[in-house]
Design a protein around this motif. Structure first.
Motif, PDB file in Angstrom:
ATOM      1  N   LEU A 157       0.820  -1.211   0.000  1.00 32.65           N
ATOM      2  CA  LEU A 157       0.000   0.000   0.000  1.00 32.65           C
ATOM      3  C   LEU A 157       0.856   1.264   0.000  1.00 32.65           C
ATOM      4  O   LEU A 157       0.520   2.251  -0.676  1.00 32.65           O
ATOM      5  CB  LEU A 157      -0.924  -0.009   1.218  1.00 32.65           C
ATOM      6  CG  LEU A 157      -1.847   1.196   1.377  1.00 32.65           C
ATOM      7  CD1 LEU A 157      -2.804   1.290   0.202  1.00 32.65           C
ATOM      8  CD2 LEU A 157      -2.615   1.107   2.687  1.00 32.65           C
ATOM      9  N   VAL A 158       1.961   1.266   0.719  1.00 34.08           N
ATOM     10  CA  VAL A 158       2.790   2.475   0.801  1.00 34.08           C
ATOM     11  C   VAL A 158       3.366   2.823  -0.567  1.00 34.08           C
ATOM     12  O   VAL A 158       3.295   3.981  -1.015  1.00 34.08           O
ATOM     13  CB  VAL A 158       3.919   2.268   1.837  1.00 34.08           C
ATOM     14  CG1 VAL A 158       4.858   3.474   1.856  1.00 34.08           C
ATOM     15  CG2 VAL A 158       3.335   2.033   3.228  1.00 34.08           C
ATOM     16  N   ASN A 159       3.936   1.840  -1.254  1.00 33.17           N
ATOM     17  CA  ASN A 159       4.487   2.106  -2.586  1.00 33.17           C
ATOM     18  C   ASN A 159       3.408   2.500  -3.588  1.00 33.17           C
ATOM     19  O   ASN A 159       3.618   3.386  -4.438  1.00 33.17           O
ATOM     20  CB  ASN A 159       5.242   0.874  -3.088  1.00 33.17           C
ATOM     21  CG  ASN A 159       6.699   0.874  -2.656  1.00 33.17           C
ATOM     22  OD1 ASN A 159       7.365   1.898  -2.670  1.00 33.17           O
ATOM     23  ND2 ASN A 159       7.189  -0.288  -2.247  1.00 33.17           N
ATOM     24  N   VAL A 160       2.251   1.863  -3.497  1.00 31.89           N
ATOM     25  CA  VAL A 160       1.157   2.185  -4.423  1.00 31.89           C
ATOM     26  C   VAL A 160       0.707   3.623  -4.240  1.00 31.89           C
ATOM     27  O   VAL A 160       0.510   4.377  -5.216  1.00 31.89           O
ATOM     28  CB  VAL A 160      -0.005   1.203  -4.222  1.00 31.89           C
ATOM     29  CG1 VAL A 160      -1.238   1.673  -5.005  1.00 31.89           C
ATOM     30  CG2 VAL A 160       0.377  -0.199  -4.669  1.00 31.89           C
ATOM     31  N   VAL A 161       0.536   4.058  -2.987  1.00 30.68           N
ATOM     32  CA  VAL A 161       0.088   5.434  -2.722  1.00 30.68           C
ATOM     33  C   VAL A 161       1.133   6.442  -3.185  1.00 30.68           C
ATOM     34  O   VAL A 161       0.809   7.469  -3.809  1.00 30.68           O
ATOM     35  CB  VAL A 161      -0.218   5.602  -1.222  1.00 30.68           C
ATOM     36  CG1 VAL A 161      -0.482   7.067  -0.888  1.00 30.68           C
ATOM     37  CG2 VAL A 161      -1.420   4.758  -0.832  1.00 30.68           C
TER      38      VAL A 161
END
Length: 312
Positions: A157-161
């Motif tokens: 989720l962190v990389n996607v955001v």
């Protein structure tokens, strides 16, 4: 009557030494009751902690040779000499020390203000937020660590955001880094810091802070001169707990740090179950225990007394 033991008329009576040193039946009964209450916990401590530690120390003194059947009956300090002279172990112990100090500092910076703000809240919001803060303690540390693995993965989720916001052009390597291990350990251990500071805040008299404000002290002065001295014992005890648990942490460094980012606990685990060198793994565990106790004792004597005298 014997002249040596007689008392002249008008002279004060000499006290009976036997009567003064005798223990009354009531005091003797209280002492027996105290020992009766203490003995179960003492036996529990000896059986589940002292005895395994003693056996681990004895195991660390044995030799090891994989060609001769593994653990040897010989007694030596060779494993301790290897740990104290090999730069490989120096690097691992230094990494563990830096990780423990970093996690402790971050837990203090995050947990102390959080505990204070929770303390200043009113019910029912205070109770609700306190349950949310302490909720992670109800979940297994392995489950929480796996959750961080999902969040910090290359497709997490962190990389996607970050990519959707245009802040990065390609996924960052967050897992298997010391930063990821630090973040995961802070999340695991901050509730313990909040509990320690919360215990000190419950003994805080709000009238003292109100009196300081009425005498013209600002909020920062009240925090530094009134609140902080009274919650310092909670901060110190919480930091000791966080440091000790971080130094001996295994699950989070193993799952987040991977095989190459080793700390002392994962190194001992590898020696026990990887190379099957049980004496060396036991020696690593004993050295970790000694270093941990020495650092905590020195910290307690140097900082707690210093801050207590300075802040009151």
């Amino acid at each position: 009557m014997n002249a040596a033991t007689s008392t002249p008329p008008g002279a004060p009576a000499m006290p009976d030494m036997n009567a003064s040193t005798a223990i009354s039946p009531e005091i003797a009964s209280q002492r027996r009751a105290a020992w009766t209450l203490v003995m179960p916990a003492t036996l529990y401590f000896l059986v589940l902690l002292a005895v395994p530690l003693a056996l681990t120390f004895v195991l660390s003194l044995h030799g090891f040779d994989p060609n001769l059947g593994g653990v040897l009956p010989t007694i030596s300090l060779q494993h301790y000499a290897d740990i104290l002279t090999d730069s490989y172990f120096y690097e691992i112990f230094l990494r563990t020390l830096l990780l423990s100090v970093g996690v402790t500092v971050l837990c203090v910076l995050v947990g102390v203000p959080e505990a204070y703000f929770l303390f200043r809240m009113r019910d029912p919001w205070r109770s609700l937020c306190l349950v949310l803060v302490l909720g992670p303690l109800l979940i297994s540390v392995v489950v929480r660590t796996l959750g961080w693995s999902i969040l910090l993965g290359r497709e997490g989720l962190v990389n996607v955001v970050l990519m959707k916001l245009g802040l990065i052009g390609h996924p960052l390597q967050m897992l298997f880094t010391i930063g990821a291990v630090t973040v995961a350990l802070v999340h695991v251990l901050v509730p313990l810091m909040v509990l320690s500071v919360w215990t000190s805040l419950t003994r805080l008299d709000p009238a003292v802070a109100h009196a300081a404000r009425s005498l013209g002290a600002g909020r920062a002065t009240v925090m530094w001169r009134v609140v902080l001295p009274q919650i310092t014992p909670g901060i110190l005890s919480g930091s000791l707990i966080v440091f000790a648990l971080t130094a001996s942490a295994f699950a989070t460094p193993a799952l987040i740090g991977g095989r190459r980012l080793k700390v002392v606990a994962t190194t001992a685990y590898d020696e026990f179950l990887g190379t099957l060198n049980w004496p060396l793994g036991a020696a690593i565990a004993i050295v970790l225990l000694i270093v941990n106790v020495a650092i905590i004792t020195g910290y307690n004597r140097a900082l707690e007394r210093r801050f207590t005298r300075r802040l009151g």
